[in-house]
Write a protein that holds these residues in place. Structure first.
Motif, mmCIF file in Angstrom:
data_model
loop_
_atom_site.group_PDB
_atom_site.id
_atom_site.type_symbol
_atom_site.label_atom_id
_atom_site.label_comp_id
_atom_site.label_asym_id
_atom_site.label_seq_id
_atom_site.Cartn_x
_atom_site.Cartn_y
_atom_site.Cartn_z
ATOM 1 N N GLY A 100 -41.303 75.025 -44.478
ATOM 2 C CA GLY A 100 -40.610 76.073 -45.199
ATOM 3 C C GLY A 100 -40.229 77.287 -44.363
ATOM 4 N N GLY A 101 -40.724 77.353 -43.139
ATOM 5 C CA GLY A 101 -40.357 78.452 -42.254
ATOM 6 C C GLY A 101 -41.392 79.555 -42.202
ATOM 7 N N THR A 102 -41.454 80.223 -41.046
ATOM 8 C CA THR A 102 -42.298 81.400 -40.845
ATOM 9 C C THR A 102 -41.432 82.489 -40.222
ATOM 10 N N LYS A 103 -41.321 83.592 -40.930
ATOM 11 C CA LYS A 103 -40.502 84.706 -40.443
ATOM 12 C C LYS A 103 -41.388 85.665 -39.664
ATOM 13 N N VAL A 104 -41.042 85.885 -38.408
ATOM 14 C CA VAL A 104 -41.792 86.800 -37.559
ATOM 15 C C VAL A 104 -41.024 88.117 -37.491
ATOM 16 N N GLU A 105 -41.644 89.171 -38.024
ATOM 17 C CA GLU A 105 -40.983 90.467 -38.139
ATOM 18 C C GLU A 105 -41.683 91.516 -37.288
#
Lengths: 107, 120
Positions: A100-105
């Protein structure tokens, strides 16, 4: 179909930090896993294949590990250009599936 | 180096058929080492594999899309195509084409993607 669960779904972190993203498969997939990086408005870019093989041209701060059902993508020292969304993909069997994805902010 | 480029209408009406073409340049689509695939990404969401095809035919599609998907290849034009029938708003997405290894079934490289909106 094999389901891939990524965690966390997002994380806030700083330049220079070590980042670890996990991908868990619903059944064993040996080492048939790839990792991609996607920046806004762009196509995904292959980083890692066969769970731990670094794609040519990808910086060595990226590494992958794992086999069976549990996998990790590690960025040893986060750089400004690494802020993006990361996806895992299994290619052990059809249908091919993505996490599902991992958003790195930026913190 | 190998490049892929999607083309097709950006707006499709509900119940109609979405049609896209991927043009491959910098290499031959008739390589025995690769499949050619389609992947989509709804706005703000994750990636979904649609299907793939070998240069000699033999398309394979995601069972989740049932019988709505048709994938074909035109080796004379170095292109492959996607048709998705009976579209709804849920089919609104960025559609990517990509090269997929025959045995090493990851995707690389990818096209830039094209947004297809389903709306009346």
């Amino acid at each position: 179909a094999i389901q891939l669960t990524q965690s966390p779904s997002s994380l806030s972190t700083s330049v220079g930090d070590r980042v670890t993203i996990t991908c868990r498969a619903s059944q064993g997939i040996s080492s048939a896993l790839a990792w991609y990086q996607q920046k806004p408005g762009k196509a995904p870019k292959l980083l890692i294949y066969d769970a731990s093989s670094l794609e040519s041209g990808v910086p060595s701060r990226f590494s992958g590990s794992g086999s069976g059902t549990d996998f990790t993508l590690t960025i040893s020292s986060l750089q400004p250009e690494d802020f993006a969304t990361y996806y895992c993909q299994q290619f052990n069997s059809y249908p091919l599936t993505f996490g599902g994805g991992t958003k790195v902010e930026i913190k | 180096q190998l490049q892929l480029q999607e083309s097709g209408p950006g707006l499709v009406k509900p119940s109609e058929t979405l049609s896209l073409t991927c043009t491959v340049s910098g290499g031959s689509i008739s390589s025995s080492s690769y499949y050619w695939g389609w992947i989509r990404q709804p706005p703000g969401k994750g990636l979904e594999w649609i299907g793939n095809i070998y240069y000699g035919g033999s398309p394979y599609s995601n069972p989740s899309l049932k019988s709505r998907v048709t994938i074909s290849v035109d080796t004379s034009k170095n292109q492959f195509s996607l048709k998705l029938s009976s579209v709804t708003a849920a089919d609104t997405a960025v559609y990517y084409c990509a090269r997929q290894g025959f045995l090493e079934r990851w995707f690389d490289p990818w096209g830039q993607g094209t947004l297809v909106t389903v709306s009346s």
